[in-house]
Enzyme design. Structure first.
Site, PDB file in Angstrom:
ATOM      1  N   GLU A  30       4.260  48.178  24.097  1.00  0.00           N
ATOM      2  CA  GLU A  30       3.225  47.234  24.501  1.00  0.00           C
ATOM      3  C   GLU A  30       1.840  47.748  24.081  1.00  0.00           C
ATOM      4  OE1 GLU A  30       4.374  44.457  25.282  1.00  0.00           O
ATOM      5  OE2 GLU A  30       5.147  44.295  27.324  1.00  0.00           O
ATOM      6  N   ASP A  82      15.689  48.643  22.208  1.00  0.00           N
ATOM      7  CA  ASP A  82      15.258  48.716  23.600  1.00  0.00           C
ATOM      8  C   ASP A  82      16.280  48.097  24.551  1.00  0.00           C
ATOM      9  OD1 ASP A  82      14.871  46.104  22.719  1.00  0.00           O
ATOM     10  OD2 ASP A  82      12.699  46.187  22.839  1.00  0.00           O
ATOM     11  N   ASN A 104       1.892  39.508  21.833  1.00  0.00           N
ATOM     12  CA  ASN A 104       0.834  40.502  22.049  1.00  0.00           C
ATOM     13  C   ASN A 104       0.874  41.620  21.003  1.00  0.00           C
ATOM     14  OD1 ASN A 104       3.092  41.937  22.791  1.00  0.00           O
ATOM     15  ND2 ASN A 104       2.441  42.351  24.895  1.00  0.00           N
ATOM     16  N   HIS A 144       3.573  43.464  20.281  1.00  0.00           N
ATOM     17  CA  HIS A 144       4.508  44.570  20.529  1.00  0.00           C
ATOM     18  C   HIS A 144       5.647  44.558  19.516  1.00  0.00           C
ATOM     19  CE1 HIS A 144       7.084  42.122  23.673  1.00  0.00           C
ATOM     20  NE2 HIS A 144       7.556  41.956  22.459  1.00  0.00           N
TER      21      HIS A 144
END
Ligand code: PGA
Length: 236
Positions: free
Chosen positions: A144, A68, A137, A139
């Protein structure tokens, strides 16, 4: 098959990760490595640099695709993931930089950049070994929590918790980009082998991802379906 390796601490996690990555390069000198940024793999990258400096590894035929990049940051911005990779790994080994790929955070047409990135991964024949960290979280990359898993590389709005977590690298939270380009679940799930590294602070989310329900609310939970997943966890 999921293999979980519990290590005593960050140093041991990094050593086991570096050994696994080194074995991949030795077994297939022209392999495609899927690489990740973040604090978690830093130690592993520095051990790989040491292995290279000792003459144990040759990266000259290796290609890499990173997961990313922040949208809006140029490659020479010291918070960009291209900069991170050069700084922590590529500048110190004999990899051909032309064979290292990170999404272009400044692409005028982000959707076209994402499509081109998927085409590039296909052209390379997919990823041999995909390195992953995990967000608090759940990810992976910047996939996400969401209502659905997204297969393709795509533009994502970062969650507030991600922006908060990553603000530690920036002078001010207002400087953290709110969007990113991320490889989707297809590239990750099609990798021949996946290596997930997790420091001690990620123990709970790793447990949820590996043992809880498979749901896009915990993107890493999809890894339960990967046929060749190794998880290296630091206990302390
Ligand atoms: P970290 O980030 O390695 O800096 O903890 C991991 C992630 O957010 O994917």
């Amino acid at each position: 098959m999921i293999k979980v390796i519990r290590t005593t601490d960050y140093a041991e996690m990094s050593r086991r990760g570096a050994d696994l990555l080194a074995a991949q390069v030795l077994q297939k000198p022209n392999c495609v490595l899927g690489l990740a940024t973040g604090s978690t793999p830093e130690g592993m990258y520095s051990l790989l640099v040491e292995k290279y400096q000792r003459g144990e590894l040759d990266f000259s035929q290796v290609s890499s695709v990173n997961l990313d990049e922040y949208y809006g940051l140029s490659s020479d911005n010291d918070q960009s993931y291209r900069y991170f990779m050069n700084y922590h790994l590529f500048d110190h080994i004999n990899i051909d930089k032309a064979k290292t790929h990170v999404p272009n955070g400044l692409a005028a047409d982000a959707d076209a950049e994402c499509a081109a990135y998927d085409a590039l991964v296909d052209e390379l024949g997919g990823v041999d070994l995909q390195v992953l960290g995990i967000g608090n979280n759940g990810h992976i990359g910047f996939n996400e929590p969401d209502e659905v898993f997204t297969a393709a590389t795509h533009v994502v709005e970062l969650e507030e918790s991600t922006i908060q977590a990553n603000s530690r690298f920036f002078e001010d939270i207002s400087q953290v980009p709110t969007k990113a380009l991320t490889t989707g679940m297809r590239t990750i799930m099609q990798a021949k082998r996946v290596l997930l590294l997790a420091g001690a602070s990620k123990k709970d989310i790793v447990d949820k991802a590996l043992n809880g329900p498979i749901t896009p609310q915990v993107p890493a939970s999809l890894l339960q379906l990967h046929p060749n997943l190794t998880v290296i966890i630091a206990e302390n």
